[in-house]
Write a protein that holds these residues in place. Structure first.
Motif, PDB file in Angstrom:
ATOM      1  N   PRO A 190       4.044  -1.326   6.476  1.00  0.00           N
ATOM      2  CA  PRO A 190       4.836  -2.500   6.864  1.00  0.00           C
ATOM      3  C   PRO A 190       6.310  -2.185   7.112  1.00  0.00           C
ATOM      4  O   PRO A 190       6.930  -2.766   8.018  1.00  0.00           O
ATOM      5  CB  PRO A 190       4.669  -3.469   5.683  1.00  0.00           C
ATOM      6  CG  PRO A 190       3.404  -3.046   5.025  1.00  0.00           C
ATOM      7  CD  PRO A 190       3.346  -1.547   5.199  1.00  0.00           C
ATOM      8  N   ARG A 191       6.882  -1.284   6.309  1.00  0.00           N
ATOM      9  CA  ARG A 191       8.289  -0.949   6.509  1.00  0.00           C
ATOM     10  C   ARG A 191       8.510  -0.231   7.840  1.00  0.00           C
ATOM     11  O   ARG A 191       9.539  -0.404   8.486  1.00  0.00           O
ATOM     12  CB  ARG A 191       8.797  -0.092   5.348  1.00  0.00           C
ATOM     13  CG  ARG A 191       8.787  -0.820   4.014  1.00  0.00           C
ATOM     14  CD  ARG A 191       9.450  -0.013   2.920  1.00  0.00           C
ATOM     15  NE  ARG A 191       9.423  -0.733   1.654  1.00  0.00           N
ATOM     16  CZ  ARG A 191      10.302  -1.671   1.290  1.00  0.00           C
ATOM     17  NH1 ARG A 191      11.288  -1.998   2.124  1.00  0.00           N
ATOM     18  NH2 ARG A 191      10.195  -2.273   0.122  1.00  0.00           N
ATOM     19  N   LYS A 228      -1.470 -10.712   8.460  1.00  0.00           N
ATOM     20  CA  LYS A 228      -0.870 -10.058   7.303  1.00  0.00           C
ATOM     21  C   LYS A 228       0.542  -9.578   7.617  1.00  0.00           C
ATOM     22  O   LYS A 228       1.433  -9.657   6.758  1.00  0.00           O
ATOM     23  CB  LYS A 228      -1.742  -8.887   6.858  1.00  0.00           C
ATOM     24  CG  LYS A 228      -3.097  -9.316   6.291  1.00  0.00           C
ATOM     25  CD  LYS A 228      -3.908  -8.097   5.861  1.00  0.00           C
ATOM     26  CE  LYS A 228      -5.251  -8.515   5.268  1.00  0.00           C
ATOM     27  NZ  LYS A 228      -6.065  -7.348   4.853  1.00  0.00           N
ATOM     28  N   LEU A 229       0.723  -9.078   8.826  1.00  0.00           N
ATOM     29  CA  LEU A 229       2.043  -8.549   9.183  1.00  0.00           C
ATOM     30  C   LEU A 229       3.110  -9.650   9.218  1.00  0.00           C
ATOM     31  O   LEU A 229       4.286  -9.386   8.921  1.00  0.00           O
ATOM     32  CB  LEU A 229       1.986  -7.856  10.546  1.00  0.00           C
ATOM     33  CG  LEU A 229       1.535  -6.400  10.546  1.00  0.00           C
ATOM     34  CD1 LEU A 229       1.490  -5.845  11.963  1.00  0.00           C
ATOM     35  CD2 LEU A 229       2.455  -5.547   9.686  1.00  0.00           C
ATOM     36  N   ARG A 230       2.742 -10.854   9.562  1.00  0.00           N
ATOM     37  CA  ARG A 230       3.732 -11.929   9.591  1.00  0.00           C
ATOM     38  C   ARG A 230       4.356 -12.112   8.216  1.00  0.00           C
ATOM     39  O   ARG A 230       5.577 -12.258   8.078  1.00  0.00           O
ATOM     40  CB  ARG A 230       3.070 -13.226  10.064  1.00  0.00           C
ATOM     41  CG  ARG A 230       4.056 -14.386  10.259  1.00  0.00           C
ATOM     42  CD  ARG A 230       3.304 -15.650  10.638  1.00  0.00           C
ATOM     43  NE  ARG A 230       2.627 -15.491  11.919  1.00  0.00           N
ATOM     44  CZ  ARG A 230       3.214 -15.700  13.111  1.00  0.00           C
ATOM     45  NH1 ARG A 230       4.485 -16.061  13.165  1.00  0.00           N
ATOM     46  NH2 ARG A 230       2.518 -15.550  14.213  1.00  0.00           N
ATOM     47  N   THR A 231       3.517 -12.087   7.204  1.00  0.00           N
ATOM     48  CA  THR A 231       4.016 -12.216   5.835  1.00  0.00           C
ATOM     49  C   THR A 231       4.748 -10.960   5.382  1.00  0.00           C
ATOM     50  O   THR A 231       5.801 -11.038   4.712  1.00  0.00           O
ATOM     51  CB  THR A 231       2.853 -12.525   4.882  1.00  0.00           C
ATOM     52  OG1 THR A 231       2.162 -13.698   5.326  1.00  0.00           O
ATOM     53  CG2 THR A 231       3.355 -12.728   3.469  1.00  0.00           C
ATOM     54  N   GLN A 232       4.245  -9.812   5.709  1.00  0.00           N
ATOM     55  CA  GLN A 232       4.859  -8.553   5.285  1.00  0.00           C
ATOM     56  C   GLN A 232       6.236  -8.363   5.920  1.00  0.00           C
ATOM     57  O   GLN A 232       7.163  -7.858   5.263  1.00  0.00           O
ATOM     58  CB  GLN A 232       3.932  -7.387   5.642  1.00  0.00           C
ATOM     59  CG  GLN A 232       2.647  -7.356   4.823  1.00  0.00           C
ATOM     60  CD  GLN A 232       1.672  -6.311   5.312  1.00  0.00           C
ATOM     61  OE1 GLN A 232       1.851  -5.719   6.379  1.00  0.00           O
ATOM     62  NE2 GLN A 232       0.607  -6.076   4.532  1.00  0.00           N
ATOM     63  N   ARG A 234       8.365 -10.634   6.744  1.00  0.00           N
ATOM     64  CA  ARG A 234       9.318 -11.502   6.051  1.00  0.00           C
ATOM     65  C   ARG A 234       9.799 -10.828   4.763  1.00  0.00           C
ATOM     66  O   ARG A 234      10.969 -10.987   4.369  1.00  0.00           O
ATOM     67  CB  ARG A 234       8.667 -12.838   5.719  1.00  0.00           C
ATOM     68  CG  ARG A 234       8.388 -13.721   6.926  1.00  0.00           C
ATOM     69  CD  ARG A 234       7.651 -14.979   6.511  1.00  0.00           C
ATOM     70  NE  ARG A 234       7.344 -15.821   7.658  1.00  0.00           N
ATOM     71  CZ  ARG A 234       6.603 -16.944   7.585  1.00  0.00           C
ATOM     72  NH1 ARG A 234       6.103 -17.329   6.402  1.00  0.00           N
ATOM     73  NH2 ARG A 234       6.359 -17.655   8.676  1.00  0.00           N
ATOM     74  N   ARG A 235       8.924 -10.105   4.106  1.00  0.00           N
ATOM     75  CA  ARG A 235       9.274  -9.490   2.829  1.00  0.00           C
ATOM     76  C   ARG A 235      10.107  -8.224   3.016  1.00  0.00           C
ATOM     77  O   ARG A 235      11.070  -8.008   2.273  1.00  0.00           O
ATOM     78  CB  ARG A 235       7.997  -9.171   2.041  1.00  0.00           C
ATOM     79  CG  ARG A 235       8.277  -8.648   0.631  1.00  0.00           C
ATOM     80  CD  ARG A 235       7.006  -8.354  -0.144  1.00  0.00           C
ATOM     81  NE  ARG A 235       6.301  -7.187   0.399  1.00  0.00           N
ATOM     82  CZ  ARG A 235       5.176  -7.262   1.065  1.00  0.00           C
ATOM     83  NH1 ARG A 235       4.608  -8.442   1.309  1.00  0.00           N
ATOM     84  NH2 ARG A 235       4.577  -6.171   1.517  1.00  0.00           N
ATOM     85  N   VAL A 236       9.782  -7.363   3.987  1.00  0.00           N
ATOM     86  CA  VAL A 236      10.458  -6.074   4.133  1.00  0.00           C
ATOM     87  C   VAL A 236      11.639  -6.136   5.101  1.00  0.00           C
ATOM     88  O   VAL A 236      12.510  -5.257   5.071  1.00  0.00           O
ATOM     89  CB  VAL A 236       9.468  -4.992   4.616  1.00  0.00           C
ATOM     90  CG1 VAL A 236       8.340  -4.821   3.616  1.00  0.00           C
ATOM     91  CG2 VAL A 236       8.924  -5.326   5.994  1.00  0.00           C
ATOM     92  N   ALA A 237      11.695  -7.152   5.966  1.00  0.00           N
ATOM     93  CA  ALA A 237      12.797  -7.243   6.941  1.00  0.00           C
ATOM     94  C   ALA A 237      13.354  -8.669   6.962  1.00  0.00           C
ATOM     95  O   ALA A 237      14.175  -9.041   6.129  1.00  0.00           O
ATOM     96  CB  ALA A 237      12.298  -6.815   8.321  1.00  0.00           C
ATOM     97  N   ARG A 238      12.882  -9.448   7.877  1.00  0.00           N
ATOM     98  CA  ARG A 238      13.333 -10.841   7.972  1.00  0.00           C
ATOM     99  C   ARG A 238      12.295 -11.629   8.768  1.00  0.00           C
ATOM    100  O   ARG A 238      11.479 -11.044   9.483  1.00  0.00           O
ATOM    101  CB  ARG A 238      14.705 -10.929   8.661  1.00  0.00           C
ATOM    102  CG  ARG A 238      14.725 -10.478  10.103  1.00  0.00           C
ATOM    103  CD  ARG A 238      16.090 -10.674  10.718  1.00  0.00           C
ATOM    104  NE  ARG A 238      16.142 -10.253  12.101  1.00  0.00           N
ATOM    105  CZ  ARG A 238      15.750 -11.006  13.136  1.00  0.00           C
ATOM    106  NH1 ARG A 238      15.243 -12.215  12.929  1.00  0.00           N
ATOM    107  NH2 ARG A 238      15.868 -10.567  14.375  1.00  0.00           N
TER     108      ARG A 238
END
Length: 264
Positions: A190-191, A228-232, A234-238
């Motif tokens: 994700p990062r 899944k990436l939509r949520t990820q 938000r957590r690792v970037a914005r």
């Protein structure tokens, strides 16, 4: 008195003669007894001296010395021949190494080509073909999905689809095949995908491109990954980076296919 001697008896004269003869006969063998013993004594030490003290033949010794003197220069002359060969080989090896340093081998064209985050061109080509075959042979594994891309990217994608329809003689080619290939090739971390989306946005500066959503179709696995990436992200970037991530993936796929078509 002479008369008395002359008057000796005949028997006495015979005994006297015999005694004189015995003296003369005894004296004669005495000489050979002394002489042979002296000669033998003299001959025996001479033989011993000849066996023990007689030097070797000077001519033979001289010849041996001359042979040794002649053999030594040959050995000295042949000895330098070995170092003459070895330095020549070392010099040849050094020269060849110097030539290689002056003339480096050309780089492998395949290794010098930069790879996109989607992978190599050959792998992307195979993934695109797999998407086309999957949409044709496994339609139930595909579902509707909405994608956001800049307007110019939509136009570029549409032009590529039309060109490939004519190139391959497949009017059934659709934009969904390319979008599915691009999204399925995104890295798993994700990062990493967050950095890709952020770089894509920053590339446009202060004014990011306007995104336009459009309905398409994608494989169930791709759709689940995007959720899944939509949520990820938000957590690792914005928030709001999913559309830019999709645009970055589609743009990278089109760049790779265009370069491949140009080389072909």
């Amino acid at each position: 008195m002479s008369k008395q001697i002359n008057r000796q008896r005949p028997g006495d004269r015979r005994r006297l003669a015999a005694s004189n003869e015995s003296l003369r006969v005894g004296d004669s063998p005495a000489a050979p007894e002394v002489v042979p013993s002296q000669e033998a004594a003299a001959a025996e030490p001479a033989a011993v001296e000849e066996r023990e003290l007689a030097p070797a033949d000077p001519a033979a010794q001289t010849g041996a010395v001359e042979d040794t003197d002649q053999a030594a220069p040959q050995a000295e002359e042949s000895a330098p021949s070995v170092p003459e060969v070895v330095p020549s080989r070392e010099a040849a090896a050094a020269e060849s190494a110097a030539v290689e340093e002056r003339e480096p081998a050309p780089a492998d064209p395949a290794a010098s080509e930069p790879l996109s985050f989607l992978g190599a061109a050959e792998d992307l080509r195979k993934a695109w073909e797999s998407s086309v075959l999957s949409a044709r042979n496994e339609p139930k594994k595909w579902a509707p999905y909405s994608v956001s891309l800049p307007q110019d990217l939509w136009e570029r994608l549409e032009a590529r689809v039309e060109a490939d329809q004519q190139r391959y003689g497949l009017p059934s080619l659709a934009m969904s095949h390319y979008i599915n290939t691009a999204l399925s090739g995104l890295p798993k971390n994700p990062r990493t995908v967050g950095a890709i989306a952020t770089e894509y946005v920053q590339h446009y500066g202060l004014v990011p491109p306007a995104m336009r959503s459009s309905g398409t179709r994608a494989h169930h696995d791709v759709i689940e990954r995007m959720r899944k990436l939509r949520t990820q992200l938000r957590r690792v970037a914005r928030p709001g980076l999913l559309g830019h991530l999709q645009a970055a993936a589609v743009s990278a796929l089109l760049d790779t296919l265009d370069e491949e078509s140009t080389r072909g």
